[in-house]
Design an enzyme around this catalytic site. Sequence first.
Site, mmCIF file in Angstrom:
data_model
loop_
_atom_site.group_PDB
_atom_site.id
_atom_site.type_symbol
_atom_site.label_atom_id
_atom_site.label_comp_id
_atom_site.label_asym_id
_atom_site.label_seq_id
_atom_site.Cartn_x
_atom_site.Cartn_y
_atom_site.Cartn_z
ATOM 1 N N ALA A 194 0.883 -1.404 -0.187
ATOM 2 C CA ALA A 194 -0.068 0.095 0.054
ATOM 3 C C ALA A 194 0.775 1.304 0.224
ATOM 4 O O ALA A 194 1.396 1.793 1.129
ATOM 5 C CB ALA A 194 -1.002 -0.032 1.235
ATOM 6 N N LEU A 195 1.050 1.687 -1.332
ATOM 7 C CA LEU A 195 1.953 2.880 -1.548
ATOM 8 C C LEU A 195 0.891 4.124 -1.848
ATOM 9 O O LEU A 195 0.797 5.209 -1.412
ATOM 10 C CB LEU A 195 3.158 2.620 -2.452
ATOM 11 N N PRO A 246 -4.998 8.712 -3.200
ATOM 12 C CA PRO A 246 -5.934 9.385 -3.708
ATOM 13 C C PRO A 246 -4.904 10.593 -4.515
ATOM 14 O O PRO A 246 -5.053 10.841 -5.607
ATOM 15 C CB PRO A 246 -6.730 10.119 -3.021
ATOM 16 N N THR A 301 -3.866 -3.651 -4.890
ATOM 17 C CA THR A 301 -4.096 -5.174 -5.438
ATOM 18 C C THR A 301 -3.978 -5.889 -4.180
ATOM 19 O O THR A 301 -3.482 -5.990 -3.326
ATOM 20 C CB THR A 301 -2.744 -5.477 -6.349
ATOM 21 N N ILE A 326 -6.751 -9.689 -36.214
ATOM 22 C CA ILE A 326 -6.735 -11.022 -36.916
ATOM 23 C C ILE A 326 -8.019 -11.795 -36.462
ATOM 24 O O ILE A 326 -8.631 -12.577 -37.573
ATOM 25 C CB ILE A 326 -5.448 -11.691 -36.386
ATOM 26 N N ARG A 377 -9.196 -20.165 -39.516
ATOM 27 C CA ARG A 377 -10.332 -19.391 -40.354
ATOM 28 C C ARG A 377 -9.989 -19.137 -41.761
ATOM 29 O O ARG A 377 -8.630 -18.957 -42.154
ATOM 30 C CB ARG A 377 -10.233 -17.925 -39.478
ATOM 31 N N GLU A 390 2.514 0.011 -10.964
ATOM 32 C CA GLU A 390 4.001 -0.119 -10.500
ATOM 33 C C GLU A 390 4.721 0.754 -11.170
ATOM 34 O O GLU A 390 5.965 0.339 -11.786
ATOM 35 C CB GLU A 390 4.294 -1.731 -10.620
HETATM 36 N N1 CAA Z 1 15.270 2.439 -6.886
HETATM 37 C C1 CAA Z 1 15.839 2.707 -5.642
HETATM 38 N N2 CAA Z 1 15.958 3.837 -5.019
HETATM 39 C C2 CAA Z 1 15.073 4.720 -5.770
HETATM 40 C C3 CAA Z 1 14.903 4.522 -6.952
HETATM 41 C C4 CAA Z 1 14.812 3.315 -7.512
HETATM 42 N N3 CAA Z 1 14.231 2.799 -8.707
HETATM 43 N N4 CAA Z 1 13.866 5.541 -7.341
HETATM 44 C C5 CAA Z 1 14.272 6.666 -6.683
HETATM 45 N N5 CAA Z 1 15.050 5.826 -5.335
HETATM 46 C C6 CAA Z 1 15.682 6.750 -3.991
HETATM 47 C C7 CAA Z 1 16.501 7.972 -4.384
HETATM 48 O O1 CAA Z 1 17.779 7.214 -4.399
HETATM 49 C C8 CAA Z 1 16.426 8.787 -3.273
HETATM 50 O O2 CAA Z 1 17.243 8.117 -2.126
HETATM 51 P P1 CAA Z 1 17.907 9.031 -1.260
HETATM 52 O O3 CAA Z 1 17.363 10.326 -0.891
HETATM 53 O O4 CAA Z 1 18.103 7.862 0.075
HETATM 54 O O5 CAA Z 1 19.378 9.291 -1.862
HETATM 55 C C9 CAA Z 1 15.009 8.556 -3.174
HETATM 56 O O6 CAA Z 1 14.558 7.285 -3.527
HETATM 57 C C10 CAA Z 1 13.879 9.665 -3.485
HETATM 58 O O7 CAA Z 1 14.356 9.913 -4.881
HETATM 59 P P2 CAA Z 1 13.913 10.920 -6.057
HETATM 60 O O8 CAA Z 1 14.541 12.300 -5.469
HETATM 61 O O9 CAA Z 1 14.491 10.469 -7.447
HETATM 62 O O10 CAA Z 1 12.339 11.154 -5.821
HETATM 63 P P3 CAA Z 1 11.151 11.465 -6.836
HETATM 64 O O11 CAA Z 1 10.307 12.266 -5.935
HETATM 65 O O12 CAA Z 1 11.854 12.274 -7.829
HETATM 66 O O13 CAA Z 1 10.550 10.326 -7.392
HETATM 67 C C11 CAA Z 1 10.089 8.523 -8.875
HETATM 68 C C12 CAA Z 1 11.097 9.434 -8.003
HETATM 69 C C13 CAA Z 1 10.813 7.524 -9.610
HETATM 70 C C14 CAA Z 1 9.219 9.468 -9.516
HETATM 71 C C15 CAA Z 1 9.116 7.520 -7.990
HETATM 72 O O14 CAA Z 1 8.330 8.677 -7.029
HETATM 73 C C16 CAA Z 1 8.304 6.736 -8.592
HETATM 74 O O15 CAA Z 1 8.816 5.698 -8.837
HETATM 75 N N6 CAA Z 1 6.977 7.032 -8.428
HETATM 76 C C17 CAA Z 1 6.142 5.970 -9.026
HETATM 77 C C18 CAA Z 1 5.412 5.230 -7.923
HETATM 78 C C19 CAA Z 1 4.823 3.994 -8.517
HETATM 79 O O16 CAA Z 1 5.532 3.110 -9.092
HETATM 80 N N7 CAA Z 1 3.661 3.648 -7.635
HETATM 81 C C20 CAA Z 1 3.106 2.329 -8.024
HETATM 82 C C21 CAA Z 1 2.315 1.942 -6.956
HETATM 83 S S1 CAA Z 1 2.519 0.468 -6.339
HETATM 84 C C22 CAA Z 1 1.378 -0.619 -7.225
HETATM 85 O O17 CAA Z 1 0.913 -0.274 -8.388
HETATM 86 C C23 CAA Z 1 1.158 -1.881 -6.591
HETATM 87 C C24 CAA Z 1 0.130 -2.695 -6.846
HETATM 88 O O18 CAA Z 1 -0.734 -3.138 -6.204
HETATM 89 C C25 CAA Z 1 -0.038 -3.551 -8.313
#
Ligand code: CAA
Length: 381
Positions: free
Chosen positions: A124-125, A128, A158, A337, A268, A363
Amino acid sequence: MNFQFTEDQLLIQQTAKEFAEKEILPSAIERDKKAEFPAEIIKKLAELGFMGMMVSPEYDGAGLDTISYVLAMIEISKVDASVGVIMSVNNSLVTYGLENWGSEFIKQKYLKPLARGEKLGAFALSEPEAGSDATHQMTKAEKDGKYWVLNGIKNWITNGQSADYYVVIAQTDSAKRHKGITAFLVEKDWQGFEHGVKEDKLGIRSSDTCSLTFTNVRVPEENVLWEVGKGFNYAMNTLNGGRYGIASQAVGIAEGAFEAALKYSKQRKAFGTEISNHQAIQFKLAEMATKVEAAKLLTLQAAGLKDAGKPYIKEASMAKLFSSKVAVECALEAIQIHGGYGYVREYVVERFLRDSKITEIYEGTSEIQKIIIARELLKEV
Ligand code: CAA
């Protein structure tokens, strides 16, 4: 990269294929229509060890590598992408994080039953107002003695109704922005926890997706994952793994659509011959097959890098970006198709299209994947 599969990997692939055809396929259309959660199928998947595939045997997992997981995810999703996402969330977003960043207490109490598949997990990330902008967490947790008191709303979760354990990301110190975010393990029966109604979705209808509400939920401090302030890093690291999981799901959808189209084109007839003899159809099949193969290779590459202990953030995002696009394209072409038959529910291809679209959204949307890929590329120069 060497994609010569080992005997064990091929056995997992074959097991997943047989299971999908025997246990999942017969009820897939009906479950999609009724939006029915595949509880019995998940139990059987657990017996195969597929709900904790990469968790070490020490914590009751199957101890398999990422390549095996990808191969299994493709075979399951080829038949039913709803089952694929349920499996992917438990493996990639829940057990993976708990094993890597959970305390020994968390591993004994929560990881083990999740890895055995006796319990189901959710992640849960999203909120809204915090989807792509995941640092913008409004769910808050405040310290009260040996507890954290959790308040807020999560969206699009999910396994939201069916899970037993939830990884919940919350703001514990707003002043510190993303460094003031913490991850918690929450149980479904705790007072103040409620889930919303099941969303009426376009696709992956057999999986359950809903909102979650937390009203003064008291979380013991030992249920903090990793450490206070590391919740955003926890989520990001976990999502890297989630992304090759969803890429595999997308490859499965694409390959399922391609195989259905190939088969149909040999049955077909039009203009006095099977439509597979027409170049218009052959070109479509050739393009679909090439895209499926490329998507699979990208996904296996990300998995192979992870198994080799090498960085794979960029490659996991590339795999998800490309495979999800290919899934939508192949599903559309499969319908084309099939002609009119592709547009009705009795034929599987319309479900592939409905199921494919979400792979470009959850994701991390395709746009977010491009941001991640570009950032990683720019770090390299
Ligand atoms: N892997 C590891 N660390 C990461 C990372 C990655 N891919 N992306 C960012 N980080 C870390 C950075 O290193 C940084 O760490 P430190 O401060 O310790 O150095 C920290 O995260 C913050 O990073 P940013 O400054 O880059 O953060 P940002 O606000 O610019 O956001 C972003 C980055 C990539 C846009 C991120 O917010 C993101 O991935 N957003 C999408 C979220 C997402 O995927 N949501 C899906 C929900 S879950 C889901 O769908 C589940 C389900 O039920 C199916």
